[in-house]
Design a protein around this motif. Structure first.
Motif, PDB file in Angstrom:
ATOM      1  N   ALA A  95       0.841  -1.199   0.000  1.00 33.35           N
ATOM      2  CA  ALA A  95       0.000   0.000   0.000  1.00 33.35           C
ATOM      3  C   ALA A  95       0.872   1.244   0.000  1.00 33.35           C
ATOM      4  CB  ALA A  95      -0.909  -0.003   1.227  1.00 33.35           C
ATOM      5  N   THR A  96       0.321   2.339  -0.509  1.00 33.49           N
ATOM      6  CA  THR A  96       1.006   3.629  -0.440  1.00 33.49           C
ATOM      7  C   THR A  96       0.036   4.690   0.048  1.00 33.49           C
ATOM      8  OG1 THR A  96       0.469   4.329  -2.706  1.00 33.49           O
ATOM      9  CG2 THR A  96       2.468   2.984  -2.405  1.00 33.49           C
ATOM     10  N   GLY A  97       0.576   5.765   0.571  1.00 31.62           N
ATOM     11  CA  GLY A  97      -0.260   6.850   1.076  1.00 31.62           C
ATOM     12  C   GLY A  97      -1.156   7.471   0.023  1.00 31.62           C
ATOM     13  N   PRO A  98      -0.617   7.819  -1.169  1.00 29.43           N
ATOM     14  CA  PRO A  98      -1.484   8.423  -2.186  1.00 29.43           C
ATOM     15  C   PRO A  98      -2.637   7.522  -2.599  1.00 29.43           C
ATOM     16  CG  PRO A  98       0.818   8.810  -2.719  1.00 29.43           C
ATOM     17  CD  PRO A  98       0.813   7.852  -1.566  1.00 29.43           C
ATOM     18  N   GLN A  99      -2.406   6.234  -2.695  1.00 24.85           N
ATOM     19  CA  GLN A  99      -3.455   5.276  -3.060  1.00 24.85           C
ATOM     20  C   GLN A  99      -4.608   5.337  -2.073  1.00 24.85           C
ATOM     21  OE1 GLN A  99      -2.485   1.295  -1.899  1.00 24.85           O
ATOM     22  NE2 GLN A  99      -3.448   0.385  -3.710  1.00 24.85           N
ATOM     23  N   VAL A 100      -4.287   5.271  -0.793  1.00 26.20           N
ATOM     24  CA  VAL A 100      -5.320   5.266   0.243  1.00 26.20           C
ATOM     25  C   VAL A 100      -6.017   6.626   0.306  1.00 26.20           C
ATOM     26  CG1 VAL A 100      -5.750   5.009   2.710  1.00 26.20           C
ATOM     27  CG2 VAL A 100      -4.122   3.481   1.557  1.00 26.20           C
ATOM     28  N   ALA A 101      -5.235   7.700   0.228  1.00 24.26           N
ATOM     29  CA  ALA A 101      -5.816   9.042   0.306  1.00 24.26           C
ATOM     30  C   ALA A 101      -6.776   9.301  -0.853  1.00 24.26           C
ATOM     31  CB  ALA A 101      -4.705  10.092   0.324  1.00 24.26           C
ATOM     32  N   LEU A 102      -6.436   8.809  -2.048  1.00 22.13           N
ATOM     33  CA  LEU A 102      -7.316   9.014  -3.194  1.00 22.13           C
ATOM     34  C   LEU A 102      -8.630   8.270  -3.003  1.00 22.13           C
ATOM     35  CD1 LEU A 102      -8.026  10.035  -5.988  1.00 22.13           C
ATOM     36  CD2 LEU A 102      -6.700   8.132  -6.959  1.00 22.13           C
ATOM     37  N   ALA A 103      -8.551   7.020  -2.560  1.00 22.07           N
ATOM     38  CA  ALA A 103      -9.782   6.257  -2.325  1.00 22.07           C
ATOM     39  C   ALA A 103     -10.659   6.953  -1.281  1.00 22.07           C
ATOM     40  CB  ALA A 103      -9.432   4.841  -1.877  1.00 22.07           C
ATOM     41  N   GLU A 104     -10.043   7.424  -0.211  1.00 16.72           N
ATOM     42  CA  GLU A 104     -10.803   8.128   0.833  1.00 16.72           C
ATOM     43  C   GLU A 104     -11.455   9.390   0.285  1.00 16.72           C
ATOM     44  OE1 GLU A 104      -8.169   6.873   4.782  1.00 16.72           O
ATOM     45  OE2 GLU A 104      -7.655   8.685   3.650  1.00 16.72           O
ATOM     46  N   ARG A 105     -10.733  10.125  -0.547  1.00 12.02           N
ATOM     47  CA  ARG A 105     -11.272  11.377  -1.087  1.00 12.02           C
ATOM     48  C   ARG A 105     -12.445  11.107  -2.031  1.00 12.02           C
ATOM     49  NH1 ARG A 105     -13.189  15.940  -0.678  1.00 12.02           N
ATOM     50  NH2 ARG A 105     -12.468  17.660  -1.997  1.00 12.02           N
ATOM     51  N   LEU A 106     -12.362  10.064  -2.828  1.00  7.34           N
ATOM     52  CA  LEU A 106     -13.469   9.740  -3.725  1.00  7.34           C
ATOM     53  C   LEU A 106     -14.715   9.345  -2.937  1.00  7.34           C
ATOM     54  CD1 LEU A 106     -11.622   7.746  -6.539  1.00  7.34           C
ATOM     55  CD2 LEU A 106     -12.492  10.090  -6.637  1.00  7.34           C
ATOM     56  N   LEU A 107     -14.532   8.554  -1.897  1.00  7.46           N
ATOM     57  CA  LEU A 107     -15.683   8.180  -1.065  1.00  7.46           C
ATOM     58  C   LEU A 107     -16.305   9.411  -0.423  1.00  7.46           C
ATOM     59  CD1 LEU A 107     -14.260   4.966   0.640  1.00  7.46           C
ATOM     60  CD2 LEU A 107     -15.939   5.083  -1.204  1.00  7.46           C
ATOM     61  N   GLU A 108     -15.472  10.345  -0.016  1.00  6.63           N
ATOM     62  CA  GLU A 108     -15.981  11.582   0.586  1.00  6.63           C
ATOM     63  C   GLU A 108     -16.778  12.392  -0.427  1.00  6.63           C
ATOM     64  OE1 GLU A 108     -14.164  15.481   2.963  1.00  6.63           O
ATOM     65  OE2 GLU A 108     -12.879  14.299   1.646  1.00  6.63           O
ATOM     66  N   LEU A 109     -16.243  12.575  -1.625  1.00 10.02           N
ATOM     67  CA  LEU A 109     -16.923  13.371  -2.643  1.00 10.02           C
ATOM     68  C   LEU A 109     -18.246  12.744  -3.062  1.00 10.02           C
ATOM     69  CD1 LEU A 109     -13.906  14.372  -4.909  1.00 10.02           C
ATOM     70  CD2 LEU A 109     -15.275  15.922  -3.500  1.00 10.02           C
ATOM     71  N   LEU A 110     -18.301  11.419  -3.080  1.00  7.98           N
ATOM     72  CA  LEU A 110     -19.514  10.720  -3.484  1.00  7.98           C
ATOM     73  C   LEU A 110     -20.543  10.622  -2.369  1.00  7.98           C
ATOM     74  CD1 LEU A 110     -17.832   7.908  -5.569  1.00  7.98           C
ATOM     75  CD2 LEU A 110     -19.669   9.382  -6.422  1.00  7.98           C
ATOM     76  N   GLY A 111     -20.196  11.050  -1.167  1.00  3.17           N
ATOM     77  CA  GLY A 111     -21.104  10.875  -0.041  1.00  3.17           C
ATOM     78  C   GLY A 111     -21.401   9.413   0.194  1.00  3.17           C
ATOM     79  N   ALA A 112     -20.375   8.581   0.089  1.00  2.00           N
ATOM     80  CA  ALA A 112     -20.560   7.128   0.109  1.00  2.00           C
ATOM     81  C   ALA A 112     -20.991   6.642   1.481  1.00  2.00           C
ATOM     82  CB  ALA A 112     -19.256   6.446  -0.299  1.00  2.00           C
ATOM     83  N   PRO A 113     -21.916   5.687   1.521  1.00  2.43           N
ATOM     84  CA  PRO A 113     -22.344   5.117   2.805  1.00  2.43           C
ATOM     85  C   PRO A 113     -21.269   4.191   3.380  1.00  2.43           C
ATOM     86  CG  PRO A 113     -23.408   3.966   0.993  1.00  2.43           C
ATOM     87  CD  PRO A 113     -22.663   5.116   0.383  1.00  2.43           C
ATOM     88  N   ASP A 114     -21.425   3.867   4.644  1.00  7.30           N
ATOM     89  CA  ASP A 114     -20.499   2.938   5.286  1.00  7.30           C
ATOM     90  C   ASP A 114     -20.443   1.633   4.510  1.00  7.30           C
ATOM     91  OD1 ASP A 114     -20.052   4.806   7.242  1.00  7.30           O
ATOM     92  OD2 ASP A 114     -21.420   3.894   8.710  1.00  7.30           O
ATOM     93  N   GLY A 115     -19.268   1.051   4.456  1.00  5.43           N
ATOM     94  CA  GLY A 115     -19.085  -0.198   3.739  1.00  5.43           C
ATOM     95  C   GLY A 115     -18.667  -0.023   2.294  1.00  5.43           C
ATOM     96  N   SER A 116     -18.671   1.211   1.794  1.00  5.04           N
ATOM     97  CA  SER A 116     -18.272   1.462   0.405  1.00  5.04           C
ATOM     98  C   SER A 116     -16.765   1.284   0.247  1.00  5.04           C
ATOM     99  CB  SER A 116     -18.671   2.873  -0.010  1.00  5.04           C
ATOM    100  OG  SER A 116     -20.062   3.071   0.108  1.00  5.04           O
ATOM    101  N   ARG A 117     -16.353   0.888  -0.952  1.00  3.75           N
ATOM    102  CA  ARG A 117     -14.938   0.655  -1.215  1.00  3.75           C
ATOM    103  C   ARG A 117     -14.620   1.067  -2.658  1.00  3.75           C
ATOM    104  NH1 ARG A 117     -15.483  -0.058   3.473  1.00  3.75           N
ATOM    105  NH2 ARG A 117     -14.658  -1.750   4.797  1.00  3.75           N
TER     106      ARG A 117
END
Length: 422
Positions: A95-117
């Motif tokens: 894993a790398t920091g940018p990879q995880v940060a990007l996934a987190e940011r996309l979930l935030e922008l989408l208003g993703a519910p819990d359990g989203s990946r």
């Protein structure tokens, strides 16, 4: 302390990059999948590009809705340079920091519910292949898509794409895909009713069909699709490859007023990387088929830290500079200005689209001639359909740049009309 590595060769020193006629070399070295190149481009800055002869063009295509920040944006350039100088590629065993940060940011922008990946990949067609696999995971045999839709050219994505001319040479394609009439809510309801609906794994839709000539879904269709798929227990897959990341004046073209995309799966690419190959499949929630598990999918370059850093830089600048809202306001004004140009040829039939994804609708199938005339006048546009010219400029396009095309459009149309009668 270990001394820094010696710098690599300058571009001019890299073997094979220079010398000879590049267009002629292109024809001898590359497969002819894209036809003859219109120009050889050598550099870009903002919304401008320059060809090998030094001529400047206003880029109103942005690599087909890819270069959201234009060319050589300093924040994007700095982010990619810094990341490549730190850690370039490690594979998905790590894993790398940018990879995880990007996934987190996309979930935030989408208003993703819990359990989203998020599954990170490298292109839109790859993202849609992932969505196709999610549909298969439901155990149901049928995938619905719309006539006019375009979801990519790999085999699964091509099966969901309706354009027969690009499907036929590669048939038989993966089976079970049924194409419904575009925007027909009654046909959708019928396909999702009763025993037929119980066999449907997913409905795949684009909020705006870019390759069909920039054709937005009718108002209310996406909400109806959500209701019908939910009632039938089928996935709703929203393909935001071309429309996402601010292109239409919202973060996501299929978003509700609260910004959330009410779907099971969202696919992204193009503008997300700002010119670097980045795609994403977002499973929203934990319903059947909405996530992929260990060993069920993979990609060597997906989540690459350099590409992830690029995507994070794009999202940062779009938010910092208010470019998403600007795409909405500027697109509305530009659309009205373009529709109001004086056109004695009668070729311009209207302007449609959302934000900075627009199309000039033509009264005759002369889009290629319009695109050629525009290029001669110093503008890069795209004949996306015989009677439609697509405009998908960088989101950093200025008012003055947009107005320059509006002012030039009557002359462009006149030149195209002359070509059509010659």
């Amino acid at each position: 302390m270990t001394p820094p590595a010696a710098p690599g060769p300058a571009v001019a020193e890299v073997p094979g990059l220079g010398g000879g006629d590049v267009a002629e070399r292109y024809g001898r070295a590359l497969m002819g999948t894209y036809g003859v190149p219109q120009r050889v481009l050598v550099r870009g800055e903002g919304a401008w590009v320059w060809d090998a002869q030094g001529r400047r063009y206003l880029d109103l295509l942005a690599g087909i809705a890819v270069n959201a920040l234009g060319h050589a944006h300093p924040v994007l350039t700095a982010a990619v340079t810094a990341q490549l100088a730190t850690l370039g590629h490690v594979s998905n065993f790590f894993a790398t920091g940018p990879q995880v940060a990007l996934a987190e940011r996309l979930l935030e922008l989408l208003g993703a519910p819990d359990g989203s990946r998020v599954f990170l990949c490298s292109s839109g067609t790859e993202a849609n292949e992932g969505a196709f696999k999610m549909a298969r995971r439901t155990g149901r045999p049928t995938v619905l898509a719309l006539e006019g839709g375009f979801h990519g050219r790999t085999m699964g994505a091509l099966a969901m794409t309706a354009k027969q001319a690009i499907r036929e040479p590669f048939e038989p394609l993966p089976g079970g895909v049924v194409h419904l009439p575009f925007g027909d809510a009654d046909a959708l309801a019928a396909a999702l009713a009763g025993d037929a609906g119980a066999a449907v794994a997913a409905l795949v839709v684009e909020p705006v069909q870019g390759e069909a000539g920039v054709r937005p879904l009718p108002p209310g269709y996406l909400a109806t699709a959500r209701e019908l798929t939910a009632a039938a227990g089928a996935l709703l897959v929203v393909d935001e490859v071309q429309t996402g990341v601010g292109r239409t004046g919202r973060w996501f073209a299929g978003a509700r007023p609260d910004g959330r995309v009410d779907a099971d799966v969202v696919t992204l690419a193009k503008g997300l990387g700002g010119g670097l190959p980045v795609g994403a499949v977002v499973g929203l929630g934990e319903g059947p088929g909405a996530l992929l598990g260990a060993g069920q999918h993979g990609t060597t370059f997906g989540g690459n830290p350099v590409c992830a850093a690029a995507a994070l830089a794009v999202l940062h600048v779009l938010e910092r500079d208010g470019l998403v809202g600007r795409a909405a306001s500027m697109g509305a004004r530009w659309r009205a200005d373009l529709a109001g140009v004086d056109d004695p040829t009668g070729l311009l039939a209207g302007v449609r689209g959302e934000g900075l994804l627009l199309a000039l609708g033509l009264a005759r199938p002369e889009a290629p001639a319009v695109a050629r005339a525009a290029l001669e006048a110093g503008f890069v546009v795209n004949a996306v359909a015989p009677d439609a010219v697509r405009l998908a400029p960088p989101l950093v396009l200025t008012d003055e740049q947009a107005d320059s095309f509006t002012a030039a459009l009557p002359g462009v149309l006149a030149a195209a009309a002359r070509e059509g009668t010659s």
